[in-house]
Design an enzyme around this catalytic site. Structure first.
Site, PDB file in Angstrom:
ATOM      1  N   ASP A   1       0.812  -1.220   0.000  1.00  0.00           N
ATOM      2  CA  ASP A   1       0.000   0.000   0.000  1.00  0.00           C
ATOM      3  C   ASP A   1       0.852   1.281   0.000  1.00  0.00           C
ATOM      4  O   ASP A   1       1.655   1.504   0.913  1.00  0.00           O
ATOM      5  CB  ASP A   1      -0.931   0.027   1.221  1.00  0.00           C
ATOM      6  CG  ASP A   1      -1.792  -1.236   1.332  1.00  0.00           C
ATOM      7  OD1 ASP A   1      -1.416  -2.278   0.771  1.00  0.00           O
ATOM      8  OD2 ASP A   1      -2.839  -1.160   2.004  1.00  0.00           O
TER       9      ASP A   1
ATOM     10  N   HIS B   1      -6.172  -8.594  -0.154  1.00  0.00           N
ATOM     11  CA  HIS B   1      -6.163  -7.438   0.749  1.00  0.00           C
ATOM     12  C   HIS B   1      -6.933  -7.814   2.010  1.00  0.00           C
ATOM     13  O   HIS B   1      -8.149  -8.006   1.967  1.00  0.00           O
ATOM     14  CB  HIS B   1      -6.825  -6.259   0.029  1.00  0.00           C
ATOM     15  CG  HIS B   1      -6.594  -4.966   0.718  1.00  0.00           C
ATOM     16  ND1 HIS B   1      -5.423  -4.259   0.602  1.00  0.00           N
ATOM     17  CD2 HIS B   1      -7.377  -4.249   1.564  1.00  0.00           C
ATOM     18  CE1 HIS B   1      -5.503  -3.160   1.326  1.00  0.00           C
ATOM     19  NE2 HIS B   1      -6.672  -3.134   1.924  1.00  0.00           N
TER      20      HIS B   1
ATOM     21  N   ASN C   1     -10.174  -1.851   1.009  1.00  0.00           N
ATOM     22  CA  ASN C   1     -11.319  -1.303   1.730  1.00  0.00           C
ATOM     23  C   ASN C   1     -11.437   0.220   1.623  1.00  0.00           C
ATOM     24  O   ASN C   1     -12.519   0.767   1.797  1.00  0.00           O
ATOM     25  CB  ASN C   1     -11.272  -1.714   3.202  1.00  0.00           C
ATOM     26  CG  ASN C   1      -9.936  -1.442   3.846  1.00  0.00           C
ATOM     27  OD1 ASN C   1      -8.891  -1.856   3.332  1.00  0.00           O
ATOM     28  ND2 ASN C   1      -9.933  -0.744   4.962  1.00  0.00           N
ATOM     29  N   HIS C   2     -10.325   0.921   1.347  1.00  0.00           N
ATOM     30  CA  HIS C   2     -10.393   2.393   1.280  1.00  0.00           C
ATOM     31  C   HIS C   2     -10.659   2.931  -0.122  1.00  0.00           C
ATOM     32  O   HIS C   2     -10.605   4.133  -0.330  1.00  0.00           O
ATOM     33  CB  HIS C   2      -9.083   3.002   1.797  1.00  0.00           C
ATOM     34  CG  HIS C   2      -8.886   2.816   3.267  1.00  0.00           C
ATOM     35  ND1 HIS C   2      -9.785   3.279   4.200  1.00  0.00           N
ATOM     36  CD2 HIS C   2      -7.897   2.212   3.967  1.00  0.00           C
ATOM     37  CE1 HIS C   2      -9.358   2.963   5.408  1.00  0.00           C
ATOM     38  NE2 HIS C   2      -8.217   2.306   5.295  1.00  0.00           N
TER      39      HIS C   2
ATOM     40  N   HIS D   1      -2.650  -4.633   2.907  1.00  0.00           N
ATOM     41  CA  HIS D   1      -3.557  -4.025   3.895  1.00  0.00           C
ATOM     42  C   HIS D   1      -2.918  -3.775   5.268  1.00  0.00           C
ATOM     43  O   HIS D   1      -3.217  -2.760   5.882  1.00  0.00           O
ATOM     44  CB  HIS D   1      -4.849  -4.826   4.080  1.00  0.00           C
ATOM     45  CG  HIS D   1      -5.747  -4.296   5.157  1.00  0.00           C
ATOM     46  ND1 HIS D   1      -6.483  -3.139   5.007  1.00  0.00           N
ATOM     47  CD2 HIS D   1      -6.010  -4.743   6.422  1.00  0.00           C
ATOM     48  CE1 HIS D   1      -7.180  -2.920   6.131  1.00  0.00           C
ATOM     49  NE2 HIS D   1      -6.902  -3.860   7.001  1.00  0.00           N
TER      50      HIS D   1
ATOM     51  N   HIS E   1       0.189  -3.163   6.039  1.00  0.00           N
ATOM     52  CA  HIS E   1       1.288  -2.193   5.911  1.00  0.00           C
ATOM     53  C   HIS E   1       2.563  -2.660   6.611  1.00  0.00           C
ATOM     54  O   HIS E   1       3.502  -1.884   6.744  1.00  0.00           O
ATOM     55  CB  HIS E   1       0.903  -0.802   6.445  1.00  0.00           C
ATOM     56  CG  HIS E   1      -0.204  -0.132   5.690  1.00  0.00           C
ATOM     57  ND1 HIS E   1      -0.416   1.225   5.709  1.00  0.00           N
ATOM     58  CD2 HIS E   1      -1.173  -0.639   4.873  1.00  0.00           C
ATOM     59  CE1 HIS E   1      -1.465   1.528   4.952  1.00  0.00           C
ATOM     60  NE2 HIS E   1      -1.943   0.400   4.440  1.00  0.00           N
TER      61      HIS E   1
ATOM     62  N   GLU F   1      -4.536   1.913  -2.349  1.00  0.00           N
ATOM     63  CA  GLU F   1      -5.743   2.317  -1.597  1.00  0.00           C
ATOM     64  C   GLU F   1      -5.509   3.467  -0.609  1.00  0.00           C
ATOM     65  O   GLU F   1      -6.466   4.077  -0.170  1.00  0.00           O
ATOM     66  CB  GLU F   1      -6.338   1.103  -0.855  1.00  0.00           C
ATOM     67  CG  GLU F   1      -5.497   0.659   0.303  1.00  0.00           C
ATOM     68  CD  GLU F   1      -6.301   0.075   1.455  1.00  0.00           C
ATOM     69  OE1 GLU F   1      -7.497  -0.159   1.304  1.00  0.00           O
ATOM     70  OE2 GLU F   1      -5.698  -0.126   2.520  1.00  0.00           O
ATOM     71  N   ASN F   2      -4.253   3.760  -0.272  1.00  0.00           N
ATOM     72  CA  ASN F   2      -3.965   4.866   0.653  1.00  0.00           C
ATOM     73  C   ASN F   2      -3.186   5.996  -0.018  1.00  0.00           C
ATOM     74  O   ASN F   2      -2.579   6.833   0.659  1.00  0.00           O
ATOM     75  CB  ASN F   2      -3.162   4.368   1.862  1.00  0.00           C
ATOM     76  CG  ASN F   2      -3.797   3.208   2.569  1.00  0.00           C
ATOM     77  OD1 ASN F   2      -3.375   2.064   2.407  1.00  0.00           O
ATOM     78  ND2 ASN F   2      -4.844   3.482   3.333  1.00  0.00           N
TER      79      ASN F   2
HETATM   80 FE   LIG Z   1      -3.769   0.128   3.320  1.00  0.00          FE
HETATM   81 FE   LIG Z   2      -6.779  -1.714   3.477  1.00  0.00          FE
END
Ligand SMILES: [Fe+2]
Ligand SMILES: [Fe+2]
Length: 261
Positions: free
Chosen positions: A8, A151, A67-68, A176, A178, A39-40
Site C-alpha cells: 500500500d 487485501h 477497503n479504502h 492491507h 502495511h 488504496e492509501n
Molecule cells: Fe492500506
Molecule cells: Fe486496506
C-alpha cells in the site's frame, strides 16, 4: 519474467518515493510488470484520479486497492474510463470498477491480476474463496501468469488463500496491514506467497499515520483526524520470478528500500 508488487502506497510521501525509486528498480530487476496497491495513495485514505495518474506515470502498470478504495468520490468517474485500477472482485455485484484485468507486457505476455479482500475483522462482503474459484477458469483461459492481491487483515485468511490457490495461480500476495512479513515462499505447484508485502510510506509512523495522532486516538478513544507522517519513506514489496510458459513462480524475494526525501 519478473513482476514487482509493492504494498500500500501511503500519501504523497509514498507516491514520491515510488516515483523516485521505480525507474531504478525496473532497470535493476529487469521488471516486466509493476503492480502497486494504491488504496492509501491520496492523503493516506483512498485514491483520486491525480494520484492514480501519478503512479501510472511513474511506471506502474496495474493498481490494486482494498477497503479504502471509495474514500474519494472523484474515483467513481475515473473508473468509468476503465483505467488499470482494480477494486476487490468480491465486492457486491454491480459496484463501479472491476476486480480483475489482463494486461500484456512489453513482449506481449499476458498477465492477469485479481484483487480480493478478506472478511475477517473487515466488512462482510462476498466470499473471496468462492469468488476466486469462480473466476479461475476465465483467468486461466486468458493468461498463464496470474497474480492475486489478497487485501486482508487476518494472517490466517491470507494464509488460507495462499494454500487454496496453490498450484492454480502464480502468486498470492497480501496487502492491507502495511507491515512486511518474513514468510515469503513458493508454495507447492509454483505459487509465490507472502502474507503482507508491506507499504510504501513513512517509516517513523504507525502504519504510515503520524505517530502522535495515532497514539492519541488509542489513548483517548476520541475522533482524531489522521495525517500521513513525515520523514524517510520505506518502499516495500516483492519481486516474483515467473516462468512465463507455465505460469509457475520460480522465486519470490522481498524488497525494502529507504528513500530519504
Ligand atoms: Fe492500506
Ligand atoms: Fe486496506
Amino acid at each position: 519474467m519478473r513482476i514487482l508488487f509493492l504494498g500500500d502506497v501511503v500519501g504523497k510521501p509514498g507516491r514520491r518515493a515510488v516515483r523516485q525509486l521505480l525507474p531504478r528498480l525496473i532497470d535493476r530487476e529487469q521488471l516486466a510488470c509493476v503492480i502497486v496497491n494504491c488504496e492509501n495513495a491520496t492523503d493516506g485514505a483512498g485514491i483520486d484520479p491525480n494520484s492514480a495518474r501519478d503512479l501510472l506515470d511513474a511506471g506502474v502498470h496495474i493498481l490494486t486497492s482494498g477497503n479504502h478504495v471509495w474514500r474519494r468520490k472523484e474515483i467513481l468517474g475515473y473508473l468509468e474510463h476503465n483505467p488499470p485500477l482494480l477494486r476487490p472482485a468480491n465486492f457486491p455485484p454491480g459496484v463501479p470498477g472491476r476486480g480483475w484485468l489482463v494486461q500484456e507486457t512489453a513482449d506481449g505476455t499476458p498477465i492477469a491480476v485479481l484483487n480480493l479482500i478478506g472478511r475477517v475483522f473487515m466488512d462482510s462482503v462476498d466470499c473471496p474463496f468462492r469468488v476466486a474459484e469462480g473466476l479461475l477458469s476465465e483467468l486461466r483461459a486468458r493468461a498463464r501468469t496470474i497474480v492475486v492481491d489478497m487485501h486482508c487483515e487476518a494472517t490466517s485468511e491470507k494464509g488460507a488463500m495462499g494454500w487454496f490457490l496453490a498450484g492454480k495461480v502464480s502468486a498470492v500476495l497480501g496487502s492491507h496491514t502495511h507491515v512486511q512479513t518474513a514468510d515469503d515462499c513458493v508454495l507447492p505447484g509454483g505459487t509465490a506467497y507472502i502474507t503482507d508485502a508491506g507499504m510504501c510510506g513513512p517509516i517513523n509512523s504507525v502504519i504510515g499515520v503520524d505517530r502522535e495522532l495515532a497514539v492519541r486516538r488509542f489513548l483517548t478513544h476520541m475522533p482524531v483526524k489522521f495525517e500521513v507522517a513525515r520523514g524517510p519513506v520505506v518502499v516495500q514489496g516483492v519481486v516474483v520470478e515467473v516462468d512465463a510458459a507455465s505460469g509457475h513462480a520460480q522465486s519470490i524475494r522481498r524488497i525494502r528500500e529507504v528513500c530519504e526525501t
